[in-house]
Design a protein around this motif. Structure first.
Motif, short mmCIF file in Angstrom:
data_model
loop_
_atom_site.label_atom_id
_atom_site.label_comp_id
_atom_site.label_asym_id
_atom_site.label_seq_id
_atom_site.Cartn_x
_atom_site.Cartn_y
_atom_site.Cartn_z
N PHE A 216 0.82 -1.21 0.00
CA PHE A 216 0.00 0.00 0.00
C PHE A 216 0.86 1.26 0.00
CE2 PHE A 216 -2.52 -3.40 1.80
CZ PHE A 216 -3.79 -3.22 1.26
N ASP A 217 2.05 1.20 -0.61
CA ASP A 217 3.00 2.31 -0.55
C ASP A 217 2.42 3.61 -1.10
OD1 ASP A 217 4.95 0.96 0.75
OD2 ASP A 217 6.17 0.54 -1.02
N GLU A 218 1.78 3.52 -2.27
CA GLU A 218 1.25 4.74 -2.88
C GLU A 218 0.13 5.32 -2.04
OE1 GLU A 218 0.17 3.72 -6.85
OE2 GLU A 218 2.20 4.01 -7.63
N LEU A 219 -0.75 4.47 -1.52
CA LEU A 219 -1.84 4.95 -0.68
C LEU A 219 -1.31 5.55 0.61
CD1 LEU A 219 -4.50 2.10 -1.11
CD2 LEU A 219 -4.49 4.37 -2.16
N ARG A 220 -0.29 4.91 1.19
CA ARG A 220 0.29 5.43 2.43
C ARG A 220 1.00 6.75 2.19
NH1 ARG A 220 3.50 0.91 5.67
NH2 ARG A 220 4.48 0.53 3.65
N SER A 221 1.70 6.86 1.06
CA SER A 221 2.37 8.12 0.72
C SER A 221 1.35 9.24 0.52
CB SER A 221 3.22 7.95 -0.54
OG SER A 221 4.23 6.99 -0.35
N PHE A 222 0.25 8.88 -0.15
CA PHE A 222 -0.81 9.86 -0.39
C PHE A 222 -1.43 10.33 0.93
CE2 PHE A 222 -5.39 10.68 -1.30
CZ PHE A 222 -5.22 11.82 -2.09
N ALA A 223 -1.72 9.37 1.82
CA ALA A 223 -2.31 9.71 3.12
C ALA A 223 -1.33 10.53 3.95
CB ALA A 223 -2.70 8.44 3.86
N ASN A 224 -0.04 10.16 3.89
CA ASN A 224 0.97 10.90 4.64
C ASN A 224 1.08 12.33 4.16
OD1 ASN A 224 3.19 10.83 6.63
ND2 ASN A 224 4.48 11.20 4.85
N ALA A 225 0.99 12.54 2.84
CA ALA A 225 1.06 13.88 2.29
C ALA A 225 -0.13 14.72 2.72
CB ALA A 225 1.14 13.82 0.76
N ILE A 226 -1.31 14.10 2.76
CA ILE A 226 -2.52 14.81 3.19
C ILE A 226 -2.40 15.24 4.64
CG2 ILE A 226 -4.99 14.56 3.66
CD1 ILE A 226 -5.20 12.84 1.18
N PHE A 227 -1.98 14.30 5.52
CA PHE A 227 -1.91 14.63 6.94
C PHE A 227 -0.84 15.70 7.23
CE2 PHE A 227 -3.68 10.18 7.60
CZ PHE A 227 -4.93 10.66 7.97
N ARG A 228 0.25 15.69 6.45
CA ARG A 228 1.29 16.70 6.65
C ARG A 228 0.79 18.10 6.30
NH1 ARG A 228 5.24 13.49 3.93
NH2 ARG A 228 5.12 15.00 2.24
N ASN A 229 -0.16 18.17 5.37
CA ASN A 229 -0.63 19.48 4.91
C ASN A 229 -1.96 19.90 5.51
OD1 ASN A 229 1.37 20.29 2.64
ND2 ASN A 229 0.92 18.16 2.19
N MET A 230 -2.44 19.13 6.47
CA MET A 230 -3.73 19.48 7.11
C MET A 230 -3.50 20.54 8.20
SD MET A 230 -5.74 15.82 7.40
CE MET A 230 -7.06 16.59 8.33
#
Length: 230
Positions: A216-230
């Motif tokens: 799930f690397d791409e999904l985890r990277s996507f989620a990580n990017a969202i949480f960093r910018n929230m």
């Protein structure tokens, strides 16, 4: 830092392997081909192999996949709630020189080293294979140690105790998930759904196996990017 981890990491960094060898180990550690794309097809082979025990084997494949998914989830939960552990690659107090800095530096440095989700996932899957076939299982477990866990210690992605703890947790999860009393709660129902809806289940199975291979690397990277910018 415990002496066991320090001794192993010091030994690995003093092997003085050639640049080409280190690059090869790095390729193996980063490549999906040398991770799930070797082990997941073994589950498919077990699934489609004919025999009188086919239904039991298919239930065990379902249990192995569920165990792998649960291992990934448990790994993320533990990494989040346990004290943050800096990966050896970024631990300056070790005074060790590792082969190279990974391209996904920012992602790795932000994730706790303990426990290793790679070890948890693939130990869980390998033990599922072992329960069905001792010969294949020994090969799967050996492959997990040599091609998945060892390179991550050599490159400084994880301490040996990260890998050992992750593998132990993954093995325990699969052991529990494959017990008759537990497996009977979910595996027969999933198997009946698969047999009732072969088209839909094949599509879901393909996507699920793809995501497990990539962890799930791409999904985890996507989620990580969202949480960093929230």
């Amino acid at each position: 830092m415990n002496t066991f981890d320090t001794a192993i990491e010091t030994f690995l960094t003093q092997l003085h392997l050639s640049t080409l060898s280190s690059a090869g180990i790095r390729f193996v550690a980063d490549s999906y081909t040398f991770k799930g794309l070797v082990l997941i097809p073994l589950l498919w082979w077990i699934w489609f192999r004919p025999g009188a025990d086919r239904e039991w084997r298919r239930e065990m494949v379902i249990a192995a996949i569920f165990s792998g998914l649960l291992a990934l989830s448990v790994g993320r939960i533990l990494a989040h709630f346990l004290p943050f552990r800096v990966r050896p690659l970024y631990e300056q107090n070790l005074h060790l020189q590792f082969p190279s800095i990974p391209q996904h530096e920012s992602l790795l440095s932000a994730w706790s080293s303990f426990p290793s989700d790679h070890a948890m996932l693939w130990a869980a899957v390998s033990v599922g294979i072992f329960i069905v076939s001792r010969r294949l299982g020994v090969l799967a477990l050996s492959y997990t140690v040599i091609f998945i866990c060892a390179p991550r210690a050599y490159l400084g992605f994880h301490y040996p105790t990260d890998l050992l703890a992750g593998a132990a947790i993954g093995i325990l999860i699969t052991y529990l998930m494959t017990r008759n009393s537990v497996r009977n709660l979910y595996a027969p129902r999933v198997l009946r759904w698969i047999e009732s809806y072969p088209g839909q289940s094949a599509a879901v199975g393909f996507v699920l196996c793809l995501e497990i291979v990539t962890q799930f690397d791409e999904l985890r990277s996507f989620a990580n990017a969202i949480f960093r910018n929230m």
